[in-house]
Design an enzyme around this catalytic site. Structure first.
Site, PDB file in Angstrom:
ATOM      1  N   ASN A 109      -8.395 -14.720   3.411  1.00 48.93           N
ATOM      2  CA  ASN A 109      -8.077 -14.515   4.819  1.00 48.93           C
ATOM      3  C   ASN A 109      -8.652 -13.173   5.296  1.00 48.93           C
ATOM      4  OD1 ASN A 109      -6.806 -14.890   7.375  1.00 48.93           O
ATOM      5  ND2 ASN A 109      -5.156 -16.044   6.366  1.00 48.93           N
ATOM      6  N   ASP A 142     -16.122  -0.937  -7.440  1.00 56.66           N
ATOM      7  CA  ASP A 142     -16.919   0.003  -8.216  1.00 56.66           C
ATOM      8  C   ASP A 142     -17.070  -0.475  -9.661  1.00 56.66           C
ATOM      9  OD1 ASP A 142     -17.213   2.751  -6.460  1.00 56.66           O
ATOM     10  OD2 ASP A 142     -15.445   1.589  -5.950  1.00 56.66           O
ATOM     11  N   HIS A 181      -8.485   7.759  -8.851  1.00 60.16           N
ATOM     12  CA  HIS A 181      -8.844   9.166  -9.048  1.00 60.16           C
ATOM     13  C   HIS A 181      -7.840   9.806  -9.999  1.00 60.16           C
ATOM     14  CE1 HIS A 181     -11.778   9.045  -5.756  1.00 60.16           C
ATOM     15  NE2 HIS A 181     -10.893   8.301  -5.131  1.00 60.16           N
ATOM     16  N   ALA A 238       4.198 -11.411  -0.985  1.00 59.21           N
ATOM     17  CA  ALA A 238       3.632 -10.552   0.054  1.00 59.21           C
ATOM     18  C   ALA A 238       4.136  -9.122  -0.084  1.00 59.21           C
ATOM     19  CB  ALA A 238       3.991 -11.106   1.428  1.00 59.21           C
ATOM     20  N   ARG A 255      10.362 -14.836 -11.790  1.00 60.56           N
ATOM     21  CA  ARG A 255      10.816 -16.026 -12.509  1.00 60.56           C
ATOM     22  C   ARG A 255       9.608 -16.862 -12.905  1.00 60.56           C
ATOM     23  NH1 ARG A 255      10.374 -20.529  -9.374  1.00 60.56           N
ATOM     24  NH2 ARG A 255      10.260 -20.268  -7.091  1.00 60.56           N
TER      25      ARG A 255
END
Length: 270
Positions: free
Chosen positions: A152, A160, A182, A227, A250
């Site tokens: 989406n 990288d 970093h 989400a 679960r």
């Protein structure tokens, strides 16, 4: 967290605080951001590394355990390296140009988008669809994507290092897959150090909206990532995982064969 503004102040802080261990500066952590290897006087080494202003950054990395490795070799071994080394950057800008062209295509230009995706990705299977805009440090040049994958809007790959995605995966809006990070030690960020560790995602994985997947993570097959999760560790196959940090909630089981959302019963099964 102590803010260290220079190599001199870093060395002084290390000298005056014997318990202070810059991230990676241990004999038992050979994969840390600075590899000193073997029994050493770490106090003397860190002071020498961080206060040596008479030599360039490459020399500093050699003194801190990099040997004669250049930044290309350090990146290949998943060690911290200088991201602004021209030898590292290579054709990065050209790859980003291809990504720019992709993002200018009309959202319904399915044929044009498919053609451009094949120019951009390291490899990509049939029936893949990536919504515009999409974002990538290297224009998806280091991304291998299987068949039937849907991404989406604002799908972002900090590629990288290599990113591998299996077949039939789904990515919600604003998903970030980041192979780069970093060092925690502030002085190394000032000296433009980064590291890049590959990410691998199995087949039939659904990654919900606003998920971040961090360097070095492996996600198994048939996984659902809820989400808003931040995935900072490996996730096994056939589970639902969610949270910050993301943890297994679960296994996928009989309930998922009966219901598709809470108490909404399924009437299809294949």
């Amino acid at each position: 967290m102590v803010r260290i503004h220079s190599g001199v102040s870093a060395a002084m802080h290390y000298r005056d605080n014997p318990g202070f261990e810059p991230f990676g500066m241990t004999d038992t952590n050979p994969k840390g951001p600075i590899t000193c290897g073997g029994p050493v006087d770490r106090h003397a080494m860190v002071i020498r590394c961080l206060t040596d202003t008479s030599v360039g950054s490459v020399r500093r990395q050699e003194q801190c355990g990099g040997g004669n490795m250049d930044n290309v070799a350090r990146r290949a071994q998943e060690l911290p390296y200088h991201y602004d080394d021209p030898a590292i950057m290579g054709d990065q800008l050209a790859f980003q140009e291809e990504l720019y062209r992709f993002n200018q295509l009309h959202p319904t230009d399915v044929h044009g988008k498919d053609k451009q995706l094949r120019r951009m990705f390291a490899s990509i299977g049939d029936e893949c669809h990536v919504e515009v805009p999409a974002h990538s440090n290297w224009g998806f040049h280091h991304v291998r994507m299987g068949r039937g994958v849907y991404c989406n809007v604002n799908f972002t790959c900090v590629d990288d290092a290599d990113i591998t995605i299996g077949d039939w995966c789904l990515f919600g809006p604003n998903v970030v897959i980041a192979t780069a990070g970093h060092p925690i030690l502030p002085i190394l960020r000032e000296h433009h150090y980064t590291y890049a560790i590959p990410v691998s995602i199995g087949s039939n994985v659904w990654v919900g909206a606003n998920v971040s997947i961090l360097p070095g993570v492996t996600i198994g097959d048939n996984v659902v990532i809820g989400a808003g999760s931040v995935v900072d560790r490996d996730i096994p196959s056939d589970v639902v995982a969610v949270g910050v940090p993301c943890k297994v909630l679960r296994p996928i089981g009989q309930k998922d064969r009966d219901y598709y959302l809470r108490e909404r019963r399924l009437d299809v099964h294949e």
